[in-house]
Design an enzyme around this catalytic site. Structure first.
Site, PDB file in Angstrom:
ATOM      1  N   HIS A  20       0.865  -1.192   0.000  1.00 21.89           N
ATOM      2  CA  HIS A  20       0.000   0.000   0.000  1.00 21.89           C
ATOM      3  C   HIS A  20       0.897   1.237   0.000  1.00 21.89           C
ATOM      4  O   HIS A  20       1.645   1.464   0.946  1.00 21.89           O
ATOM      5  CB  HIS A  20      -0.916   0.019   1.222  1.00 21.89           C
ATOM      6  CG  HIS A  20      -1.884  -1.126   1.246  1.00 21.89           C
ATOM      7  ND1 HIS A  20      -3.108  -1.072   0.626  1.00 21.89           N
ATOM      8  CD2 HIS A  20      -1.810  -2.366   1.807  1.00 21.89           C
ATOM      9  CE1 HIS A  20      -3.753  -2.231   0.801  1.00 21.89           C
ATOM     10  NE2 HIS A  20      -2.974  -3.033   1.521  1.00 21.89           N
ATOM     11  N   ARG A  22       0.309   5.113  -0.327  1.00 18.72           N
ATOM     12  CA  ARG A  22      -0.888   5.920  -0.139  1.00 18.72           C
ATOM     13  C   ARG A  22      -1.075   7.087  -1.109  1.00 18.72           C
ATOM     14  O   ARG A  22      -1.722   8.072  -0.757  1.00 18.72           O
ATOM     15  CB  ARG A  22      -0.918   6.429   1.295  1.00 18.72           C
ATOM     16  CG  ARG A  22      -0.716   5.331   2.346  1.00 18.72           C
ATOM     17  CD  ARG A  22      -1.854   4.355   2.364  1.00 18.72           C
ATOM     18  NE  ARG A  22      -1.791   3.491   3.554  1.00 18.72           N
ATOM     19  CZ  ARG A  22      -2.497   2.381   3.664  1.00 18.72           C
ATOM     20  NH1 ARG A  22      -3.294   1.991   2.691  1.00 18.72           N
ATOM     21  NH2 ARG A  22      -2.402   1.651   4.754  1.00 18.72           N
ATOM     22  N   ASN A  52      -6.578   0.667  -2.908  1.00 18.57           N
ATOM     23  CA  ASN A  52      -7.401   1.388  -1.924  1.00 18.57           C
ATOM     24  C   ASN A  52      -6.820   2.752  -1.568  1.00 18.57           C
ATOM     25  O   ASN A  52      -6.646   3.101  -0.406  1.00 18.57           O
ATOM     26  CB  ASN A  52      -7.629   0.546  -0.656  1.00 18.57           C
ATOM     27  CG  ASN A  52      -6.355   0.243   0.127  1.00 18.57           C
ATOM     28  OD1 ASN A  52      -5.259   0.295  -0.418  1.00 18.57           O
ATOM     29  ND2 ASN A  52      -6.498  -0.059   1.402  1.00 18.57           N
ATOM     30  N   ASP A 112      -8.690  -5.106  -2.238  1.00 15.88           N
ATOM     31  CA  ASP A 112      -8.056  -5.287  -0.930  1.00 15.88           C
ATOM     32  C   ASP A 112      -8.304  -4.129   0.034  1.00 15.88           C
ATOM     33  O   ASP A 112      -8.247  -2.954  -0.332  1.00 15.88           O
ATOM     34  CB  ASP A 112      -6.557  -5.484  -1.078  1.00 15.88           C
ATOM     35  CG  ASP A 112      -5.902  -5.740   0.268  1.00 15.88           C
ATOM     36  OD1 ASP A 112      -6.228  -6.747   0.886  1.00 15.88           O
ATOM     37  OD2 ASP A 112      -5.098  -4.906   0.694  1.00 15.88           O
ATOM     38  N   HIS A 192      -2.719 -12.251   1.965  1.00 11.29           N
ATOM     39  CA  HIS A 192      -2.393 -12.428   3.390  1.00 11.29           C
ATOM     40  C   HIS A 192      -3.090 -13.594   4.104  1.00 11.29           C
ATOM     41  O   HIS A 192      -3.886 -13.393   5.015  1.00 11.29           O
ATOM     42  CB  HIS A 192      -2.590 -11.132   4.187  1.00 11.29           C
ATOM     43  CG  HIS A 192      -3.810 -10.302   3.850  1.00 11.29           C
ATOM     44  ND1 HIS A 192      -5.078 -10.810   3.810  1.00 11.29           N
ATOM     45  CD2 HIS A 192      -3.934  -8.988   3.535  1.00 11.29           C
ATOM     46  CE1 HIS A 192      -5.932  -9.846   3.495  1.00 11.29           C
ATOM     47  NE2 HIS A 192      -5.261  -8.730   3.318  1.00 11.29           N
ATOM     48  N   ASP A 265       2.181  -6.722   2.409  1.00 13.99           N
ATOM     49  CA  ASP A 265       1.012  -5.966   2.879  1.00 13.99           C
ATOM     50  C   ASP A 265       1.470  -4.703   3.623  1.00 13.99           C
ATOM     51  O   ASP A 265       0.846  -4.281   4.607  1.00 13.99           O
ATOM     52  CB  ASP A 265       0.091  -6.815   3.747  1.00 13.99           C
ATOM     53  CG  ASP A 265      -1.280  -6.188   3.930  1.00 13.99           C
ATOM     54  OD1 ASP A 265      -1.593  -5.198   3.232  1.00 13.99           O
ATOM     55  OD2 ASP A 265      -2.045  -6.675   4.782  1.00 13.99           O
ATOM     56  N   PRO A 283      -6.020  -0.620  10.855  1.00 16.43           N
ATOM     57  CA  PRO A 283      -5.226  -1.847  10.777  1.00 16.43           C
ATOM     58  C   PRO A 283      -4.107  -1.718   9.751  1.00 16.43           C
ATOM     59  O   PRO A 283      -4.287  -1.071   8.719  1.00 16.43           O
ATOM     60  CB  PRO A 283      -6.255  -2.886  10.326  1.00 16.43           C
ATOM     61  CG  PRO A 283      -7.254  -2.115   9.530  1.00 16.43           C
ATOM     62  CD  PRO A 283      -7.272  -0.709  10.089  1.00 16.43           C
ATOM     63  N   GLY A 284      -2.968  -2.311  10.038  1.00 13.02           N
ATOM     64  CA  GLY A 284      -1.882  -2.353   9.055  1.00 13.02           C
ATOM     65  C   GLY A 284      -0.560  -1.947   9.660  1.00 13.02           C
ATOM     66  O   GLY A 284      -0.515  -1.229  10.657  1.00 13.02           O
TER      67      GLY A 284
HETATM   68  C1  NCD Z   1      -4.547  -2.546   4.754  1.00 17.10           C
HETATM   69  C2  NCD Z   1      -4.475  -1.030   4.604  1.00 17.10           C
HETATM   70  O1  NCD Z   1      -4.133  -0.363   5.579  1.00 17.10           O
HETATM   71  O2  NCD Z   1      -4.714  -0.522   3.502  1.00 17.10           O
HETATM   72  N1  NCD Z   1      -4.594  -2.861   6.143  1.00 17.10           N
HETATM   73  C3  NCD Z   1      -4.256  -4.032   6.734  1.00 17.10           C
HETATM   74  O3  NCD Z   1      -4.429  -4.170   7.948  1.00 17.10           O
HETATM   75  N2  NCD Z   1      -3.731  -5.032   6.060  1.00 17.10           N
HETATM   76  C4  NCD Z   1      -5.692  -3.112   4.003  1.00 17.10           C
HETATM   77  C5  NCD Z   1      -5.623  -4.604   3.830  1.00 17.10           C
HETATM   78  O4  NCD Z   1      -4.612  -5.164   3.388  1.00 17.10           O
HETATM   79  O5  NCD Z   1      -6.600  -5.292   4.088  1.00 17.10           O
HETATM   80 ZN    ZN Z   2      -3.419  -4.942   1.954  1.00 16.91          ZN
HETATM   81 ZN    ZN Z   3      -6.246  -7.011   2.882  1.00 19.31          ZN
END
Ligand code: NCD
Ligand code: ZN
Ligand code: ZN
Ligand code: ZN
Length: 391
Positions: A20, A22, A52, A112, A192, A265, A283-284
């Site tokens: 990701h 941004r 996303n 995703d 994942h 991820d 999350p992430g």
């Molecule tokens: C991801 C994100 O922050 O874009 N977050 C995550 O916890 N993995 C989105 C995702 O991979 O589902």
């Molecule tokens: Zn992701």
């Molecule tokens: Zn994901």
């Protein structure tokens, strides 16, 4: 250019199917430029930037921008991932053909962050992807089984009151999509993978001759839900950290090739989105710069993979899965090289603020690892030398 490689391991440049970055929308946490630097430092020569963003990458305008900007930065090939549905989790398929034929030549589509949970939309997406020769990557999470925005499950999480994303939410979609892919004569890729049950389902589906592949993240290979004891939201991730037995099953699955590859991820988030209450945090976690070190520690050190195996799971398989022909393979004499040099014994300690990403949300803060990427070459150009980005 001479690169000193004594005592180091030479590998094909890594390919990350799940990153990701941004941009556009949250450039305060990562840009294509900062994310490219992080990727090169991690030994990557190609990354797939998830859709996303804001706006969502559901049109060729966005996907082409991502590709062009990546080329302009010139540190790593940033392949755009297109959204499967308009706006993500939409009710209408995005124009995959247009994105696939743009300058960015989209090879992978994914919602995703959201699951393509509607079975009819997923079925049509698979049929369409098959006719276009592109890949659908599924964030396997049945939303009707997931409680609110709280993304954890397991004995520790339950005791702490953090229960939210049960195994069945992941595994039911893995099973469903395997069957949909079979009937559509299509391929599907599972993002994942996080549970022992998913590993079992992968084995079963492969046994049936179904074209299904899966990735595992470095954090799911290393961390378990005991990390939640502190309520520190840096450990909040989708899918959640699970139990030790899941970690062991994922390692074994990766060693045996049931799980095809490692994908980071990499998910940068702003400090204010990670330092709030666990339930409100996003999350992430960051992943690009620490991936190799974790694969070395969790897979090579215990003897589950040799370095040949690392080349396979970090580079060759991901390139094959998505159909990249210029990455993930040995090069012929005279061909521009995508290469990574790893020093297996260059101890280093992770410090979030020192990472090239703008965000600093690493769960590996202050952890010491043995292996480190020292050098990366993209088409023969040194992008990282002695752990420093060469701009
Ligand atoms: C991801 C994100 O922050 O874009 N977050 C995550 O916890 N993995 C989105 C995702 O991979 O589902
Ligand atoms: Zn992701
Ligand atoms: Zn994901
Ligand atoms: Zn969702």
């Amino acid at each position: 250019e001479v690169v000193e490689a004594g005592g180091q391991v030479l590998l094909p440049g890594f390919v990350d199917l799940h990153t990701h970055l941004r941009e556009p929308g949250r450039e305060d946490t990562e840009t294509i430029e900062s994310g490219s630097a992080a990727a090169a430092l991690g030994g990557y020569t190609a990354v797939f930037a998830m859709a996303n963003t804001s706006p969502v990458a559901d049109s060729v305008v966005i996907t082409d921008h991502v590709w062009r900007r990546g080329q302009e930065v010139g540190l790593v090939d940033v392949h755009p991932v297109g959204a499967v549905t308009v706006g993500l989790a939409g009710k209408q398929l995005a124009e995959m053909a247009t994105m696939a034929s743009g300058v960015g030549k989209v090879k992978m589509f994914s919602d995703d962050g959201h699951c393509v949970d509607d079975p009819l939309i997923m079925r049509r997406a698979l049929e369409y992807s098959s006719s276009l020769g592109v890949l659908i990557a599924q964030h396997a999470e049945e939303p009707r089984l997931t409680v609110g925005a709280v993304a954890h499950e397991g004995p520790t999480a339950a005791r702490l009151g953090l229960a939210g994303w049960p195994r069945a939410a992941e595994e039911s979609i893995v099973a469903r999509d395997a069957l949909l892919a079979r009937d559509a004569g299509a391929r599907v890729h599972i993002c994942h993978a996080s549970t022992a049950g998913t590993v079992e389902l992968m084995k079963w589906a492969r046994g049936q001759g179904i074209s299904i592949t899966a990735e595992v993240t470095p954090h799911h290979l290393l961390l378990d839900d005991s990390r939640l004891e502190t309520y520190d939201a840096v450990n909040k991730v989708n899918p959640p950290l699970r139990e030790r037995s899941d970690v062991e099953a994922l390692r074994k699955g990766l060693a045996e090739g049931v799980i095809d590859c490692v994908a980071t991820d990499h998910a940068p988030h702003a400090e204010q989105d990670k330092c709030c209450e666990f339930s409100a945090a996003r999350p992430g976690m960051l992943g690009l710069e620490t991936a190799l070190a974790i694969v070395a520690q969790t897979m090579v050190e215990p003897g589950l993979l040799d370095w040949r195996g690392v080349a396979k799971v970090m580079s060759e398989r991901p390139a094959e899965i998505v159909g990249l022909t210029d990455q993930g393979r040995p090069i012929a004499v005279g061909e521009p090289a995508n290469l990574t040099l790893v020093d297996p014994q260059r101890e280093w300690t992770v410090r979030g603020p020192e990472l090239a990403s703008i965000a600093a949300n690493t769960p590996f803060e202050a952890m010491t690892f043995a292996a480190r990427v020292t050098t990366t070459l993209l088409r023969g150009r040194v992008t990282v030398r002695d752990g420093q980005v060469q701009r």
